[in-house]
Design an enzyme around this catalytic site. Sequence first.
Site, PDB file in Angstrom:
ATOM      1  N   CYS A 397       0.878  -1.164   0.000  1.00  0.00           N
ATOM      2  CA  CYS A 397       0.000   0.000   0.000  1.00  0.00           C
ATOM      3  C   CYS A 397       0.921   1.222   0.000  1.00  0.00           C
ATOM      4  O   CYS A 397       2.118   1.093  -0.282  1.00  0.00           O
ATOM      5  CB  CYS A 397      -0.957  -0.005   1.189  1.00  0.00           C
ATOM      6  SG  CYS A 397      -0.137  -0.078   2.797  1.00  0.00           S
ATOM      7  N   THR A 399       2.048   3.409   2.509  1.00  0.00           N
ATOM      8  CA  THR A 399       3.048   3.467   3.572  1.00  0.00           C
ATOM      9  C   THR A 399       3.603   2.103   3.942  1.00  0.00           C
ATOM     10  O   THR A 399       4.707   2.011   4.478  1.00  0.00           O
ATOM     11  CB  THR A 399       2.442   4.109   4.829  1.00  0.00           C
ATOM     12  OG1 THR A 399       1.377   3.276   5.324  1.00  0.00           O
ATOM     13  CG2 THR A 399       1.878   5.495   4.511  1.00  0.00           C
TER      14      THR A 399
END
Length: 597
Positions: A397, A399
């Site tokens: 994703c 982060t």
Amino acid sequence: MCSLQVPNYRVFNHSSFDGNFSSSEKLQKCVILSTFWGVELCFNDGRFTPSSAVKRRQYRRISVMSSSSVSPFKMNLNEYMVTLEKPLGIRFALSVDGKVFVHALKKGGNAEKSRIIMVGDTLKKASDSSGGGLIVIKDFGDTEYETKMMRENSGPCSLVLERPFFPFPIHQLYLMNDIDILYNRGRVPVATWNKNLLASNLRTSCEGSGNSGFIVFSPKLLTLNGWNILSDGDQIRQQGKLNGTPSLPFSPIINIFSEKDIGDSEWAHGNFPLEEYVKALDRSKGELYYNHDLGMRYSKITEQIYVGSCIQKESDVEMLSDVVGITAVLNFQSGIEAENWGINANIINESCQRFNILMINYPIREGDSFDMRKKLPFCVGLLLRLLKKNQRVYVTCTTGFDRSPACVVAYLHWMTDTSLHAAYNFVTGLHSCKPDRPAIAWATWDLIAMVENGAHDGPATHAVTFVWNGHEGEDVYLVGDFTGNWKEPIKAVHKGGPRFEAEVRLSQGKYLYKYIISGNWRHSTTSPTERDERGNLNNVIVVGDVASVRPSIQQQKKDANIMKVIERPLTENERFMLAKAARCVAFSICPIRLAPK
């Protein structure tokens, strides 16, 4: 005859030049901008003479977004733009790694009054004197120009600043002295024939038949590349790690500058007590902060599962393919997120195709626990299908802190008969992350409800706080399907003002209820209602939901009640139901199209 003796200097030559010229010929024409003498000097035929051969500075302008603008001005997620009246009341610092950041704010100044600008914010762009565009701050030449522009005592000034990814250690600025600020000033000169290492205000037009040589006595007169060569930037970034302490977000400071000040000024690093700020920093040491500039970060969870942050460029895809051996990518980042972070999703997808990597994009809204809960079953089903095909999967994703590790934790919990607590600790022990644990627990009960017939057979799954907003002094009781079939009312506790609360632990299902207010049966107007078979109007609450591979994200009904999920060890029957439901979800996904059947 003119001679210049330079003890202990470094020589760099990163540009190609004709070897037919001798050293003396290379120094026949050398233009130096002397800020000390205030004139441009040209080293010609063995002597320094005033010269006007230096090019006028060329600024790169970026138009601010408007209705008539063809290419709109864009900023990253952690950047913001502010327009202040002069004088600004900002003191900037130039660090050896090329960053220009806010060093201090003038007490009572316009910057402090805006309550937006903070110490540690990096200056990225600034409006030019004409007000028609923005100048990108790349080196000291830009900051020097900006300082001159800020000396104007009136008029608006627009700044684009970047907020740090983690709390800025302001207390370190209090500990700095003049020796820290005078870092490397005039001690280690640089001799080079590569004019690309010089700041923009030192670029010359003196090409001639050979290359010009330069001797620079301060790193502030170099570009970022020159700073890295002089200071060995990698060592500076790693110096904080040698003693086990985290590195600071700024390198040694070269120079501090501000606009022309009128009258007495009192500068401060913030309008808060330093002791409280240091305590807040200590409390935040365990928090995770995403730094996009560090590039893609990943960790190995199993032989077939890797988890990490977003793929930023083509070289990341090449590394995943050649070094890690990734054959499939499960990406939960949305297209808007990628665009905001400056990632070209089309180039990444094309690069994956070239390296024979299967790219699956299934966006989940960042920070949305409800969206995560509803989409998690399908995500785990996709991961299981890929692993069954013997793929080595990179789950990612933006982060790498929340959505991607949550999918891996849910996979281990649902598919390998591992407790949620053990799966969570296993993943977080291998990868620095903080997945949404309540969302996984919510999705677990939704998954079990998918294969249950009727009511849940087991202990409570959710804790519900029923809220009644009435008047002080009322006698409030809660009664419903869950109170001994309406025969055992529960007394609500007065929480102050008109608020009364009663907490009940319930299993998944649908329940009707009402309130008894001073002997009168009432329903709440702030919670959903429904009529029973006798036509009575009651409040209704649905605890939990049913999972699906085709989740329909509907807007939740407004309800004054507060519902929380209960995370507990599963019973033997619940574990059997969970395994059955998880495999039903996986088998509902087409193994070829990797979409719901």
